[in-house]
Design an enzyme around this catalytic site. Structure first.
Site, PDB file in Angstrom:
ATOM      1  CG  ASP A 461      38.260  41.593  42.810  1.00  0.00           C
ATOM      2  OD1 ASP A 461      38.178  40.358  42.899  1.00  0.00           O
ATOM      3  OD2 ASP A 461      37.856  42.238  41.825  1.00  0.00           O
ATOM      4  CG  ASP A 534      34.116  38.514  37.886  1.00  0.00           C
ATOM      5  OD1 ASP A 534      33.661  39.154  38.847  1.00  0.00           O
ATOM      6  OD2 ASP A 534      35.339  38.392  37.662  1.00  0.00           O
TER       7      ASP A 534
END
Length: 736
Positions: A461, A534
């Site tokens: 990430d 997301d």
């Protein structure tokens, strides 16, 4: 103004060209190596081959208007002022304020092995190398580098090294993408007018708003029609894409398309003998619309030596299931249920390390938390692997919390100016990967965990833009200097990925960056998929995935089923539509399936079986897309290379003005063949608002399906049921 007589252009032309998959690049070297080659043509292959390309040199010489250069001037492979180009230059730099190379000599231009290599020198001590390579699928890659060959102590400051190619007059419309967190890849169209349409990113990563491709084409080009030219900068740091049109044109052309790295002042300074290699810039041309661009790109990516070759395992990621909860029994139950419904990979997300109980603390402390994992991760890992699932783990290696053991021990490892830290973003700062000690520590920590637990997959990430990303150092022991560092950091990030993969060749890595903020061909050279967004709201995902797939093939694009009520939009979406959208990429779940009903689990079991059945097709076939004129119904298909098999998603996003949609064609099929069409209920059946279904529907639900000629399916299509919003269905076609 009186016209002045001018010498007629020479008819003694020598050209070099590349041809592949219907695309051609034609260059004309300057006589005696007195300048860089001129770009005569980039676009469709011209019948006649070399003789046609020779004829181009004379046939397309433009007239000379008043108040202009006295003779026609060339758009070269690296256009600049010395050529006559008044637009954005290919090369820009200086040495202590003096202009860098603007005139090139000793130029060589050689073609071979699918590439044209141009080399040149300048009197100001700069050597240039340019390589234009056209692959078997018609994808053109441009690689450029400069070397400081001067003996002067003053360094060569590189301001820009761009790849630029021409556009014809008929390319009069521009399409690019923008976006934000949870709404990446939103298209925007405009006319190609005079001026510069510049998409510049200074975010230190690719960005949620990255265009992926900057496209110019003929008016009204669509998914399946129109001539289109496109550019992509394969780089995960600051970058730019541009399309530019000047009133005087671009030599014999109308406009230009280009891209490159966006460098800060002083970011790349070359000492004598040092070189700068610009990121690869990828150019594409297609005569069959946006699908043609995607087909070329996807085939190129799939032909890479490092492209994922084994079937993409169905994933369960724990983030929206449990967030930072670390209850072992709950996680085991989640894994048990995942295995029961056919999941093949279990990924533990954030919260497993150090003092990381919230997102304000512990980031950067890559040690398994003794507090919540007194026996380490082994009890969970062993349980997951005992179920036959692979185990994956979340990391965010480039970021740190100020409240972390790492920063307390090594405050100098944070990348920040001398007079204070950058503004926090998700309570994070950036670790300086160009610091050898910091980078080595990260590599050792991650590598040790991969080895200890047999980790098969890392979700990597990166949750913030890079602002004030500068190195701080002293000059002569007294003057503090903040030097821009995004270029060096990006290379160090690539190096860290490469080193980790070298140690663990079977390890797979996902590029996640608060969703889809690091999606580019540079990072895809080193990773096995991207996290598309997301946002797990399937209705939002319909367009996010559709436009991401311009660049990224399905098997590299993470697509998950989220909870019924989407956590990012608070919208409720039926399970059927969530399952349908998640089949469009590398499928998975991000949902606490341990709390699902038996009916939901039965549906998910059927869905994972369908995903395994269809993935050989969905992850290898050519993508085709269409939509109704009002854009409310989307058709997304994947067609096998031999046209024997296809799968189509038909999805209604919102209600339309018409009571009945009518028939929608299924593009890409062989009109000479006949196909058996089945509706696959395992992908979810839609809620409808109708009193009578289309006549074909019930037969298509049978095991044998509905037999229809390909000419009917591709040319006319099947009538669409009256679908409610956020409803759709999957059609499975086989040639019979």
């Amino acid at each position: 103004m009186t016209e002045t007589a001018r010498t007629a252009p020479s008819t003694d032309h020598t050209t070099v060209h590349l041809e592949s998959a219907g695309t051609a690049l034609v260059l004309e070297p300057r006589p005696g190596g007195s300048g860089l080659p001129e770009v005569l043509h980039w676009g469709a292959v011209l019948p006649g081959g070399a003789s046609a390309y020779h004829a181009l040199a004379l046939a397309t010489v433009p007239p000379v208007p008043p108040s202009a250069f006295d003779e026609p001037w060339p758009l070269t492979v690296l256009p600049g002022e010395a050529d006559g180009w008044s637009g954005t230059p290919g090369w820009s730099g200086h040495r202590g304020g003096a202009a860098g190379a603007v005139r090139w000599h000793d130029v060589t231009c050689e073609a071979g092995d699918g590439a044209i290599v141009t080399r040149a020198r300048s009197t100001s001590g700069v050597d240039l190398s340019l390589r234009h390579a056209l692959d078997e699928h018609g994808v053109l890659r441009v690689d450029a580098s400069v070397t400081n060959t001067s003996d002067e102590a003053v360094p060569l400051d590189v301001a820009a090294l761009r790849a630029i190619l021409p556009l014809p007059t008929r390319a009069d419309e521009v399409l690019d993408l923008t976006g934000r967190w949870c709404r990446e890849r939103s298209p925007q169209r405009s006319r190609l007018d005079h001026g510069t349409h510049l998409r510049a990113s200074r975010r230190g990563r690719t960005g949620h708003d990255a265009t992926l491709l900057l496209m110019a084409g003929t008016s009204g080009f669509t998914w399946g029609s129109g001539e289109v030219w496109a550019v992509h900068t394969a780089w995960s740091g600051n970058h730019e894409h541009l399309v530019e049109s000047l009133p005087e044109g671009a030599g014999r052309h109308h406009a230009v398309l280009g891209g490159g790295e966006l460098l800060a002042p002083g970011e790349v300074r070359l000492a004598p003998g040092e070189s700068y290699a610009a990121p690869t810039v990828v150019f594409l041309h297609a005569t069959d619309g946006l699908d043609g661009l995607s087909r070329r790109l996807h085939r190129t990516l799939r032909s890479r030596a490092g492209h994922p070759s084994r079937p993409r395992p169905v994933v369960l990621n724990t983030w929206e299931a449990v967030y930072m909860e670390t209850d072992l029994d709950h996680l085991k139950a989640l894994a048990d249920t995942a295995a029961r419904i056919g999941v093949e990979r279990f990924v533990l997300d954030d919260g497993w390390f150090g003092g990381r109980r919230t997102d304000r603390v512990g980031l950067g402390d890559w040690v398994v938390s003794d507090e919540v994992w007194p026996e380490g991760l082994s009890p969970l890992v062993d349980h997951v692997r005992g179920l036959g699932l692979e185990f994956g783990l979340w990391f965010e290696p480039e970021m740190v919390n100020e409240d972390s053991d790492l920063v307390r021990a090594h405050p100098d490892w944070v990348l920040r100016p001398a007079d204070g830290s950058p503004r926090e973003w998700r309570f994070q700062q950036l670790i300086d990967l160009t610091n050898d000690d910091a980078r080595a520590e990260l590599l050792e920590r991650i590598s040790a965990l991969v080895a200890e637990y047999g980790i098969a997959y890392i979700k990597w990430d990166h949750n913030r833009d890079l602002h004030e990303a500068v190195h701080t150092f002293e000059v002569d022991g007294r003057r503090v200097v903040d030097a821009p560092a995004v270029h060096a950091h990006t290379l160090a990030y690539y190096g860290l990925l490469d080193d980790l993969r070298a140690r663990h060749p079977e390890l797979e890595i996902e590029s996640c960056s608060s969703g889809g903020a690091r999606v580019d061909l540079g990072v895809l050279e080193r990773t096995d998929r991207i996290w598309t967004s997301d946002c797990n709201d399937a209705l939002e995902r319909a367009n996010i995935q559709r436009w991401t797939s311009l660049l990224v093939p399905a098997e590299l694009m993470g697509t998950h089923i989220g909870p019924e009520h989407a956590h990012t939009t608070h919208r409720a979406v039926d399970l059927g539509f969530r399952m349908l959208m998640a089949l469009q990429g590398h499928p998975g779940l991000e949902w606490d399936v341990a709390r699902c009903t038996e009916d939901e689990l039965a549906s998910l079991t059927g869905w994972t079986a369908l995903a395994r059945e269809l993935r050989p097709l969905l992850h290898s076939g050519d993508l085709v897309r269409s939509e109704t004129p009002d854009g409310t119904v989307l058709v997304t298909g994947t067609v096998a290379a031999d046209l024997s098999r296809a799968a189509y998603t038909v999805a209604r996003l919102v209600t339309g003005r018409d009571a009945v949609t009518g028939a929608v064609p299924l593009p890409g099929l062989d009109p000479a063949r006949t196909y058996a069409v089945r509706v696959r209920p395992e992908a979810g059946l839609p809620a409808v608002v109708q009193t009578v279904a289309p006549a074909w529907w019930e037969q298509a639900l049978s095991a044998d399906g509905l037999v229809v000629p390909g000419s009917v399916l591709a040319g006319v299509g099947l009538s669409v049921p009256i679908l409610g919003p956020a409803q759709g269905y999957l059609l499975d076609l086989r040639a019979v």
